[in-house]
Design an enzyme around this catalytic site. Sequence first.
Site: not given
Ligand code: NAI
Length: 706
Positions: A305, A324, A383, A388, A431, A481
């Site tokens: 995302m 990141d 998540e 967060k 979102h 959702n």
């Molecule tokens: P992802 O797992 O692809 O990416 C998460 C990223 O956050 C990773 O690159 C990780 O290294 C980084 N990260 C973790 N801890 C960290 C920290 N302390 N500081 C900085 N970076 C950190 O996850 P994704 O799918 O991108 O989801 C991210 C958020 O978006 C979640 O809250 C999810 O619920 C939400 N979301 C996801 C959707 C989807 O379809 N994947 C759709 C809408 C919302």
Amino acid sequence: MNPIVLTQRHGDIVVIVVDNPPVNTITAAARTAMREALEAVAADKSVRAVILRCAGNNFFTGADIGEFSGPPKEAEYRALWAQFEGLNVPMIAAMHGSSIGGGLELALACHYRIAPPTAKFMLPEVTLGIIPGAGGTQRLPRLVGLDNALRMILDAKPVDAGKAREMGLIDEVISGDFVTGVLHYAQKLLSQGDGPRRTSERSVDARELTPEFTARWQAEARRMYPNRTAALTAIEAVQATARLPFAEGLLFEEKLANQTKVTVEARASIHVFFAERESRKVEGLAADVISRPLRHAGVVGAGTMGGGIAIAFANAGIPVTILDVTQESLSHGLSVVNSTFESMVKRGRIDAAEKARRMGLITGTVSYHDFATSDVIIEAVFESMDLKKRVFGELDAVAQPGAILATNTSTLDVDEIAASIRRPQDVVGLHFFSPANVMPLLEVVRGKQSSDEAIRTAMELAKVIRKTPVLARVCYGFIGNRMMEGYAREALLLTLEGETPRRVDTVLEQFGMAMGILAVFDMAGIDVGVNVHRTNAHRYPPDPTYYQADAALHAAGRLGQKTGSGFYRYVKGDRTRHDDTEASGILARRAAELAIAQRPHSDEEILERCIFPLLNEGIRILEEGIAQRASDVDVVWCAGYGFPRYRGGPMFYADTIGLPALLAGMQKYRDRFGPMHWEPAPLLVRLVREGRTLADWDTERRGVAS
Ligand code: NAI
């Protein structure tokens, strides 16, 4: 005040320049101004040629959609076009940028059409459930032939200048300075002694119109526009060019055009068109609440995302810093971003220089200090509430006063995140939907403490990054959702009751969903949903059969496309769905464990069981004030979940089938399966009792709010 029409004199040539910002819509005022300009030109015997041109980025982009619901305007258009066509000197349409719908139809009534190499021409009407009703179906075939005309009307896609020249839609492609080139073209016509050349005086080659020809195009219309009739009606209108004289053809077209305007598909598409504009408005926000500036953005988390969100900002020309947790995860994220741009280059969407420019707008970091100048920072990390809150604590420490601090959470409580820092008024949910650089929908989540200014800024931000925002209040799942929950629940349960994934998806796709929900699960990753359900188990009803089909596949290691199997089987590198008996076996075993009987279902039952809970939940969302209006709910599902626009979105669809029918349906399944999932929304019961619709609900509330 800006005069809409200016006339310029160049010797014996007159240029009529129409300037009707933002996109030169043919509004009533533009029509009046053009009519007056033409009267003056026609009366002036010294004029030997006329050029019609537009200011701004385009020629005309179409009729005023706002007029569609009012009295028919065809006769007025017909008369105005006849004025252009009737001129006794050459009338040249100089068409730069896009010429769309009614704008193109106007040019068809001119005697000559010329355009720069970058010009595009399009008749999008059938996608709105209507037909080109300002002479388009009668003039276009006379210019380009029946086959080309039908292709263009049915495709409803932009045709470029080269192709337009090839098929005779335009007469010349003008390179170099357009304004000068257009004048030269007019002078050339005059020096050659070329006079008026009226499209209406041409005829089509009627021999082409065999029964096979018609049948082929009708089949094409049904294939391209299932469940709809506008394309078929357009074919009927075009056919008339072979049998009716022009003037009668226009009247026939008018009759058909007015028939299409009252169809559900037309009313639904136009409803969504306006709903997408309305959703930008926030009820109760004072006009003097203004947006904060948006010069620099920040994103936390360079995953799926975060990367997509950063691309959305870069696409809009806004510099963005992405953070990141480690250099390694950051580099990985940036390399994915890079390949996304690379694929845009490969598909010809942007060139290498543009890619470099956009990549140049994205800066990676592992230090929160680099957010010090960001006007908005969007968190998109894993998540987890604890994580967060930690991230927001970091942001609180470094962000400048007034910066918007946003979370992209799908399931966590935005209010709890906000309450954990010192500036909850600046916190909102943003979102996005995956892929975030592509999907137009953006749910803007208004927390208990979000300030009006933060909300205004978030809505403006959506506009800047070309998203369609819909305001939601905090609840589990927000709008989209939350409605998905019951829809997917029933689809999954049906596979446990013995239906194949293919059957369930086919029924949903035949209804018009962009993709069946089980195929969506495979695409998104079955683990994603299963993990959400595990983490949030306490929120769901105590039903042992709840979301068990996906859990069973997950337990068998079938995570969807990424593992080559889920509800379907996939060949590596190919997204084609193949039926898989192994999946059916797993589902049947889980059904046996849960004592779920296997039985056949009618298409009707499959559809009702998936769709009714979706509609019912949408109505609950309205009742609780989570969404501002029924039309916002429609926008969420059309822009984010592939609900067919020609059905107007779930709330419009509920009104279409009738709220009494929806209520009766919910009661029917409640009597059969029990009340746990099938209790009708109290607002549904009330509206039915009062004989009102969801459209009424919106109208009445608008009255109260304004
Ligand atoms: P992802 O797992 O692809 O990416 C998460 C990223 O956050 C990773 O690159 C990780 O290294 C980084 N990260 C973790 N801890 C960290 C920290 N302390 N500081 C900085 N970076 C950190 O996850 P994704 O799918 O991108 O989801 C991210 C958020 O978006 C979640 O809250 C999810 O619920 C939400 N979301 C996801 C959707 C989807 O379809 N994947 C759709 C809408 C919302």
